[in-house]
Design a protein around this motif. Structure first.
Motif, PDB file in Angstrom:
ATOM      1  N   ALA A  24      13.323 -24.598  14.285  1.00  0.00           N
ATOM      2  CA  ALA A  24      12.609 -24.561  15.418  1.00  0.00           C
ATOM      3  C   ALA A  24      13.041 -23.590  16.243  1.00  0.00           C
ATOM      4  O   ALA A  24      12.388 -23.476  17.170  1.00  0.00           O
ATOM      5  N   LEU A  25      14.021 -22.615  16.165  1.00  0.00           N
ATOM      6  CA  LEU A  25      14.287 -21.628  16.960  1.00  0.00           C
ATOM      7  C   LEU A  25      13.282 -20.407  17.012  1.00  0.00           C
ATOM      8  O   LEU A  25      12.689 -20.343  16.159  1.00  0.00           O
TER       9      LEU A  25
ATOM     10  N   ASP B 241      16.406 -22.114  25.446  1.00  0.00           N
ATOM     11  CA  ASP B 241      16.344 -23.042  24.344  1.00  0.00           C
ATOM     12  C   ASP B 241      18.025 -23.404  24.250  1.00  0.00           C
ATOM     13  O   ASP B 241      18.855 -22.346  24.200  1.00  0.00           O
ATOM     14  N   TYR B 242      18.162 -24.865  24.248  1.00  0.00           N
ATOM     15  CA  TYR B 242      19.754 -25.157  23.821  1.00  0.00           C
ATOM     16  C   TYR B 242      19.918 -25.541  22.329  1.00  0.00           C
ATOM     17  O   TYR B 242      18.995 -26.877  22.193  1.00  0.00           O
ATOM     18  N   TRP B 243      20.492 -25.042  21.563  1.00  0.00           N
ATOM     19  CA  TRP B 243      20.549 -25.611  19.981  1.00  0.00           C
ATOM     20  C   TRP B 243      21.880 -26.354  19.930  1.00  0.00           C
ATOM     21  O   TRP B 243      22.824 -25.762  19.846  1.00  0.00           O
ATOM     22  N   ASP B 244      21.712 -27.624  19.534  1.00  0.00           N
ATOM     23  CA  ASP B 244      22.785 -28.536  19.223  1.00  0.00           C
ATOM     24  C   ASP B 244      22.207 -29.661  18.452  1.00  0.00           C
ATOM     25  O   ASP B 244      21.270 -30.329  19.117  1.00  0.00           O
TER      26      ASP B 244
ATOM     27  N   ARG C 156      15.134 -26.636  26.934  1.00  0.00           N
ATOM     28  CA  ARG C 156      14.297 -27.132  25.825  1.00  0.00           C
ATOM     29  C   ARG C 156      15.511 -27.277  24.693  1.00  0.00           C
ATOM     30  O   ARG C 156      16.003 -26.251  24.172  1.00  0.00           O
ATOM     31  N   VAL C 157      15.701 -28.836  24.287  1.00  0.00           N
ATOM     32  CA  VAL C 157      16.629 -28.956  23.195  1.00  0.00           C
ATOM     33  C   VAL C 157      16.318 -28.806  21.558  1.00  0.00           C
ATOM     34  O   VAL C 157      15.370 -29.420  21.419  1.00  0.00           O
ATOM     35  N   ILE C 158      16.781 -27.972  21.075  1.00  0.00           N
ATOM     36  CA  ILE C 158      16.432 -28.022  19.631  1.00  0.00           C
ATOM     37  C   ILE C 158      17.809 -28.232  18.791  1.00  0.00           C
ATOM     38  O   ILE C 158      19.021 -28.150  18.862  1.00  0.00           O
TER      39      ILE C 158
END
Length: 342
Positions: A227-228, A202-205, A220-222
């Motif tokens: 949604a984490l 998961d890539y959170w940005d 998977r872009v968050i």
């Protein structure tokens, strides 16, 4: 000869400096072919990280050997090589332990192009003197395009230390990357994790441009922290944001490893230490030791399909390298042809 210099106020320029020359039989003179602007360079240019005007800038380079000291074995003139950003001897106690960012033979933290002590200049110049050539040079794979692999020269090595060794020990583990300030390093961490077979990446940005680059690697872009997932085994903080760091730590599972690949810009940063203690979180920060990761990253490219060139890069002619450093794009590079290729 010319060398890239930070002129202050967001400006980079060529300046004339004494010609690079072979001053020791253990050194080499290298002619750069591909120069990459690192995330740290962007921090210098845009004022996020302090650098004094007049300091040499640029440390991500692939070049060709034009002169070689008699003590340097296993290389030849005309050979294309990576040159490490860090200056290290390869034989002191720290180097033998793999701590090439803490070499005892040079001023602490000595590097090309980062305003560090030692006067080693930049690896972004017409020519570069490499003082410990046998230790600091790594052969470019035969037939490889320097522009395609310029990311391996520095940033992908930093990314590797945050995910690669941990996925070897924890095959299929879930990975969270908090993206941001170290923009390309974070994206590369997601790409390496996918290439190494992580169970979930998961890539959170919130930044859509960085998210689009991470998505190229299959992450998977968050954009919403709500949604984490719960319980990542490996966490990479590339955000430079204290709140994101705390949130990422709180989504780590017991015995997780959390690595910050960029510094927090404030002097003090609060973390949920009690929660980390009870979970048994390992938190890693600091300047990476680059040289030990080269073979692993090249293997990741060759055997597992990691492609550093997927990150969109604005490419400039070598003479226009100052423009590449001042470009506001996420990634930029400069290149020129080889003297030795037919």
């Amino acid at each position: 000869m010319r060398q890239l210099v930070f002129a202050g106020d967001g400006k980079v320029e060529w300046r004339e400096v004494p010609d690079a020359r072979l001053v020791h039989d253990g050194g080499a003179v290298v002619r750069p072919l591909a120069l990459g602007r690192c995330d740290l360079d962007a921090g210098f240019v845009h004022g996020f990280v302090p650098m004094a005007p007049g300091e040499a800038i640029g440390h991500e380079m692939i070049g060709e050997i034009v002169e070689l000291g008699d003590q340097v074995k296993g290389f030849k003139e005309g050979q294309k090589v990576f040159v490490t950003a860090q200056i290290f001897c390869g034989i002191c106690t720290k180097c033998k332990r793999g701590y090439t960012g803490r070499c005892e033979s040079v001023p602490f933290g000595a590097s090309f192009g980062m305003g560090r002590a030692g006067g080693f200049g930049s690896s972004a110049g017409d020519l570069v003197y490499v003082p410990y050539a046998g230790a600091m040079m790594v052969p470019l794979p035969e037939g490889a395009n320097p522009l395609a692999l310029i990311g391996v020269a520095d940033m992908a090595l930093d990314s590797w230390r945050a995910v690669g060794p941990h996925l070897k020990a924890r095959p299929g583990a879930g990975v969270l990357v908090a993206g941001g300030l170290a923009s390309v390093i974070g994206i590369y961490a997601a790409g390496i994790a996918k290439a190494m077979g992580a169970g979930q990446v998961d890539y959170w940005d919130e930044n859509p441009s960085r998210g689009a680059e991470a998505a190229k690697y299959g992450a998977r872009v968050i954009t919403d922290p709500g949604a984490l997932a719960e319980g990542y085994s490996i966490v990479v903080d590339a955000s430079g944001d204290a709140e994101m760091l705390v949130t990422a730590i709180r989504h780590a599972e017991p015995e997780a490893i959390v690595t910050s690949v960029c510094m927090q810009l404030s002097e003090m940063t609060a973390v949920p230490q009690r929660e980390m203690y009870h979970k048994g979180i390992t938190y890693v920060t600091g300047r990476p030791n680059l040289r030990p990761a080269f073979e692993d990253v090249l293997t990741c490219c060759r055997a597992h399909g990691f492609r550093p060139e997927l990150v969109t890069t604005e490419v400039y002619d070598f003479d226009a390298a100052p423009e590449a450093w001042m470009d506001v794009s996420m990634r930029s590079a400069a290149h020129r042809p080889s003297l030795y290729d037919a």
